[in-house]
Each structure stands twice: as C-alpha cells, then as structure tokens.
Design a protein around this motif. Structure first.
Motif, PDB file in Angstrom:
ATOM      1  N   ILE A  56       9.346  -4.097   3.477  1.00  0.00           N
ATOM      2  CA  ILE A  56       8.064  -3.498   3.842  1.00  0.00           C
ATOM      3  C   ILE A  56       6.986  -4.220   3.034  1.00  0.00           C
ATOM      4  O   ILE A  56       7.029  -4.234   1.798  1.00  0.00           O
ATOM      5  CB  ILE A  56       8.024  -1.987   3.527  1.00  0.00           C
ATOM      6  CG1 ILE A  56       9.164  -1.263   4.250  1.00  0.00           C
ATOM      7  CG2 ILE A  56       6.678  -1.397   3.933  1.00  0.00           C
ATOM      8  CD1 ILE A  56       9.324   0.188   3.824  1.00  0.00           C
ATOM      9  N   VAL A  57       6.028  -4.823   3.741  1.00  0.00           N
ATOM     10  CA  VAL A  57       4.988  -5.615   3.079  1.00  0.00           C
ATOM     11  C   VAL A  57       3.624  -5.142   3.566  1.00  0.00           C
ATOM     12  O   VAL A  57       3.373  -5.074   4.774  1.00  0.00           O
ATOM     13  CB  VAL A  57       5.151  -7.120   3.379  1.00  0.00           C
ATOM     14  CG1 VAL A  57       4.080  -7.924   2.643  1.00  0.00           C
ATOM     15  CG2 VAL A  57       6.539  -7.591   2.974  1.00  0.00           C
ATOM     16  N   LEU A  58       2.738  -4.814   2.635  1.00  0.00           N
ATOM     17  CA  LEU A  58       1.391  -4.364   2.952  1.00  0.00           C
ATOM     18  C   LEU A  58       0.394  -5.387   2.444  1.00  0.00           C
ATOM     19  O   LEU A  58       0.196  -5.539   1.231  1.00  0.00           O
ATOM     20  CB  LEU A  58       1.122  -2.991   2.317  1.00  0.00           C
ATOM     21  CG  LEU A  58      -0.281  -2.415   2.472  1.00  0.00           C
ATOM     22  CD1 LEU A  58      -0.663  -2.274   3.944  1.00  0.00           C
ATOM     23  CD2 LEU A  58      -0.391  -1.073   1.760  1.00  0.00           C
ATOM     24  N   ASP A  59      -0.209  -6.133   3.389  1.00  0.00           N
ATOM     25  CA  ASP A  59      -1.213  -7.151   3.064  1.00  0.00           C
ATOM     26  C   ASP A  59      -0.706  -8.116   1.990  1.00  0.00           C
ATOM     27  O   ASP A  59      -1.403  -8.418   1.016  1.00  0.00           O
ATOM     28  CB  ASP A  59      -2.508  -6.484   2.603  1.00  0.00           C
ATOM     29  CG  ASP A  59      -3.706  -7.424   2.737  1.00  0.00           C
ATOM     30  OD1 ASP A  59      -3.699  -8.271   3.650  1.00  0.00           O
ATOM     31  OD2 ASP A  59      -4.648  -7.316   1.925  1.00  0.00           O
ATOM     32  N   GLY A  60       0.526  -8.574   2.145  1.00  0.00           N
ATOM     33  CA  GLY A  60       1.106  -9.535   1.206  1.00  0.00           C
ATOM     34  C   GLY A  60       1.742  -8.910  -0.019  1.00  0.00           C
ATOM     35  O   GLY A  60       2.411  -9.617  -0.793  1.00  0.00           O
ATOM     36  N   ARG A  61       1.554  -7.622  -0.227  1.00  0.00           N
ATOM     37  CA  ARG A  61       2.120  -6.928  -1.388  1.00  0.00           C
ATOM     38  C   ARG A  61       3.430  -6.261  -0.976  1.00  0.00           C
ATOM     39  O   ARG A  61       3.446  -5.430  -0.067  1.00  0.00           O
ATOM     40  CB  ARG A  61       1.122  -5.890  -1.909  1.00  0.00           C
ATOM     41  CG  ARG A  61       1.520  -5.236  -3.219  1.00  0.00           C
ATOM     42  CD  ARG A  61       0.334  -4.489  -3.813  1.00  0.00           C
ATOM     43  NE  ARG A  61      -0.170  -3.476  -2.904  1.00  0.00           N
ATOM     44  CZ  ARG A  61       0.217  -2.195  -2.950  1.00  0.00           C
ATOM     45  NH1 ARG A  61       1.102  -1.794  -3.841  1.00  0.00           N
ATOM     46  NH2 ARG A  61      -0.285  -1.320  -2.102  1.00  0.00           N
ATOM     47  N   VAL A  62       4.510  -6.615  -1.630  1.00  0.00           N
ATOM     48  CA  VAL A  62       5.836  -6.121  -1.256  1.00  0.00           C
ATOM     49  C   VAL A  62       6.020  -4.701  -1.797  1.00  0.00           C
ATOM     50  O   VAL A  62       5.977  -4.469  -3.006  1.00  0.00           O
ATOM     51  CB  VAL A  62       6.946  -7.042  -1.787  1.00  0.00           C
ATOM     52  CG1 VAL A  62       8.320  -6.484  -1.399  1.00  0.00           C
ATOM     53  CG2 VAL A  62       6.783  -8.451  -1.240  1.00  0.00           C
ATOM     54  N   LEU A  63       6.238  -3.764  -0.871  1.00  0.00           N
ATOM     55  CA  LEU A  63       6.505  -2.382  -1.268  1.00  0.00           C
ATOM     56  C   LEU A  63       8.002  -2.126  -1.395  1.00  0.00           C
ATOM     57  O   LEU A  63       8.431  -1.324  -2.238  1.00  0.00           O
ATOM     58  CB  LEU A  63       5.920  -1.409  -0.233  1.00  0.00           C
ATOM     59  CG  LEU A  63       4.445  -1.582   0.146  1.00  0.00           C
ATOM     60  CD1 LEU A  63       4.017  -0.464   1.093  1.00  0.00           C
ATOM     61  CD2 LEU A  63       3.560  -1.619  -1.084  1.00  0.00           C
ATOM     62  N   PHE A  64       8.758  -2.800  -0.538  1.00  0.00           N
ATOM     63  CA  PHE A  64      10.217  -2.642  -0.554  1.00  0.00           C
ATOM     64  C   PHE A  64      10.859  -3.939  -0.081  1.00  0.00           C
ATOM     65  O   PHE A  64      10.420  -4.527   0.901  1.00  0.00           O
ATOM     66  CB  PHE A  64      10.642  -1.476   0.355  1.00  0.00           C
ATOM     67  CG  PHE A  64      12.128  -1.329   0.491  1.00  0.00           C
ATOM     68  CD1 PHE A  64      12.871  -0.684  -0.486  1.00  0.00           C
ATOM     69  CD2 PHE A  64      12.803  -1.844   1.593  1.00  0.00           C
ATOM     70  CE1 PHE A  64      14.254  -0.559  -0.371  1.00  0.00           C
ATOM     71  CE2 PHE A  64      14.181  -1.719   1.722  1.00  0.00           C
ATOM     72  CZ  PHE A  64      14.900  -1.076   0.728  1.00  0.00           C
ATOM     73  N   ASP A  65      11.875  -4.358  -0.803  1.00  0.00           N
ATOM     74  CA  ASP A  65      12.657  -5.530  -0.405  1.00  0.00           C
ATOM     75  C   ASP A  65      14.058  -5.346  -0.974  1.00  0.00           C
ATOM     76  O   ASP A  65      14.264  -5.426  -2.186  1.00  0.00           O
ATOM     77  CB  ASP A  65      12.027  -6.815  -0.942  1.00  0.00           C
ATOM     78  CG  ASP A  65      12.653  -8.072  -0.346  1.00  0.00           C
ATOM     79  OD1 ASP A  65      13.893  -8.103  -0.227  1.00  0.00           O
ATOM     80  OD2 ASP A  65      11.911  -9.007  -0.008  1.00  0.00           O
TER      81      ASP A  65
END
Length: 350
Positions: A56-65
């Motif tokens: 899950i990526v929000l505007d290039g910021r990884v929330l979950f990987d």
C-alpha cells in the motif's frame, strides 16, 4: 497524489484480493454485495487490519509492504476513516469531538473554530451527539477526521445510518464539502444512486476479488462482467454462448441474437437494460414473442414484466420500460413482439 493498493488476505474460507489505483481530487466507489470485502479493504488501508501480503503506497510513501516488512501504525498513515455510524464520543461536545483530531495542541482552539465554520456547525459547538441531526453528526465526524489533516479519506457507507428523507440532502452537503479535499477518496457503498451522485470511477468487488477500475458512467451504460451488471441495476440477463455462425445463443430467452459489437473471450451471459427493449411489429432479427405478465405504471413511464419463450422462471423473464403513451397506444396486449437492438446488448463475462 495517488493511492496504490495491492493486498491479499485470507480469513477462513474468504480470500481478499484487491488491486486498485486512485488519484487526487475525485471519489472512487468501492462497490459490491454485502460480505464481498469492501470494509475489510478500507481497514487494511487504514492499518486496522493487516494484509497477509501486498503493498500500500500513498503518494510515494509506503504504508505497508510485506516483502520489506513495513507496516505503519494507523496514527502514522495520515488516513482519515469515516465509519458507518460516525463513532462520535457521546459524552463529548461537538467542539471536544473535533478537538480529539487536532495534533497541534497550541492550535487546537483555532483549528476547531475553523472546522466548525467550514462544515456549517455554527451554534452546535456545545451540543452533544444525541442533540444533533444525522447530517450534523456526519459533519462532526468528518470535521474530526479533517482536523488531523489526512492525505486520503476512506468513507465506509456514510449514509447508511440516515433516514431516507435526510439522505439526499446530506449527500449534496458531503459532495460540496469533499470538493475541496485534495487527496484520494474511497467510498464504500452498495447503493447505485450514491455512485451516480458522488463517484467519478468505481472498482467492483466480487467475492473478495477486485475488478479493474472503470468510469462510474460505464458501470451503468456498458458493464463488462456479470457482477458489475447486477450492481448497475440491470436485471435482463440470460446465460449465453456463441455458436459457429458468431450468433449469441441466449439460452434462457431461447433466441439467437446478432451481437452489435465484438464479443469478449469467455462470454457467459448477455444482458440488456429495460429501457432498451423495444416493442416490435412482428418477427425479425433479434426479436422474440413474449407474454405480458405484469404492468406497473410509474410516475413517468410504464414497466412491463414479460415472459420469454424460455419459460417463466429466473432469467427467462424480461423487463421493458417505455413511455406511458407508448404503452397506451399498444392497447395493453396479452402478448407482443419485442426487439433487443444489437447495439444495446451487453456481452458479459463472469
């Protein structure tokens, strides 16, 4: 700003497989039947539930990987989540509920005042949730979310707790309020009118599996799958196959149809919307003789339930909608020929 989601989660016999991509400035509807995984998808994005694997990526910021072992806690994701029943604190006033979301203590009073004004809650600051209307409660819940300055909004059936007479007004209010939000927005719903009013694109979930995002208008004019067609409100469906001559065999209607467009691989059903079924003067291509079972006069049209040559059960019925004067001119016949225009047929896959 965009939100990219590719998640997989197993819960007993239920499996969630979701892949979607949304961008700023518009609402993406997450549409599907009850139990298909819509709310679970939001909880995974918000960090309330953890997927088994995915990203899950929000505007290039990884929330979950899952591969990189990244899983930000909910408070660090900058995700605003509006629950179905708003989850306001009943013992707190409007101002206190909103203040919970403000991170900067020094600016708390100022930020609360700004949001009360922006969401048209003047005069309500000292009231408790039980003293507010459903629409006011929703605005307070939204104000509390916006107080934390989220980058994405998740709306989980926000109108389900409202009485029907309030719903239309609150939909309009929410659409206006959200028009100024700059981030991606996801709206969970199974209501077609909410999709029409609020969403620019939709992602259909069918038994936990997401289908590609499509423009909201396409859901109603040209759905490509059986589940999307059912969600669009179309009920004129028949199991179908393609014969050697390239004709569509509508099994439940017992008629061969000339398709008006190239047929997809894996065709399983054919459909047509009620207003596209036309009375016909007699036999001909894409026509069949039907028995009239029921006639319902509505405010501006007449709906006719027809039995096709296939019988009287399930998909073997057709619904036709015509102007009242058109039906009156036919003289309420017990049977009639109808035409299914080739360019209005909807070929569907499972």
């Amino acid at each position: 700003m965009n939100l990219q989601v590719e998640i997989h989660k197993q819960l007993g016999k239920f499996r969630l497989d979701v892949c979607l991509d949304t961008t700023s400035g518009h609402i993406t509807g997450l549409l599907g039947a009850s139990g298909c995984g819509k709310s679970l998808t939001l909880k995974c994005i918000a960090g309330i539930e953890q997927p088994d694997r995915g990203r899950i990526v929000l505007d290039g910021r990884v929330l979950f990987d899952s591969e990189r072992h990244i899983n930000l806690p909910p408070q660090k994701r900058q995700v605003g989540y509006l629950f179905q029943h708003y989850a306001l604190f009943p013992h707190m006033t409007v101002a206190q509920n909103i203040a919970v979301g403000v991170r900067e203590r020094a600016r708390r009073k100022e930020r609360v005042a700004q949001l009360i004004s922006a969401l048209y809650l003047e005069g309500q600051a000292h009231k408790h949730p039980h003293q507010l209307s459903g629409g006011q409660q929703q605005r307070v819940a939204l104000a509390r979310i916006l107080a934390s300055r989220p980058q994405v909004l998740l709306l989980d059936e926000p109108f389900s707790a409202l009485d029907s007479y309030l719903k239309w007004q609150v939909e309009q209010e929410l659409a206006q309020l959200l028009s100024d939000f700059s981030g991606p927005m996801l709206l969970v719903t199974h209501n077609r009118e909410e999709v029409r009013q609020l969403c620019r694109q939709v992602c259909v979930l069918d038994h936990g599996r997401s289908q590609p995002c499509i423009p909201a208008e396409q859901l109603f004019t040209a759905p490509a799958t059986l589940s999307a067609c059912l969600l669009s409100g179309c009920r004129n469906l028949s199991r179908a196959s393609v014969n050697e001559d390239g004709m569509v065999e509508a099994e439940d209607w017992q008629v061969s149809l000339s398709p008006g467009s190239p047929l997809p691989q894996g065709l399983t059903h054919i459909a047509i919307q009620a207003h596209c079924v036309k009375p016909a003067p007699g036999p001909g291509p894409n026509r069949l003789l039907c028995q009239v079972e029921q006639v319902v006069n509505q405010a501006f049209s007449t709906q006719i339930l027809l039995t096709t040559p296939g019988g009287s059960q399930g998909f073997s019925q057709l619904r036709m909608e015509v102007a009242q004067d058109v039906w009156a001119a036919l003289g309420a016949p017990p049977s009639l020929w109808v035409e299914l225009p080739p360019d209005r047929l909807l070929p569907l896959t499972s």
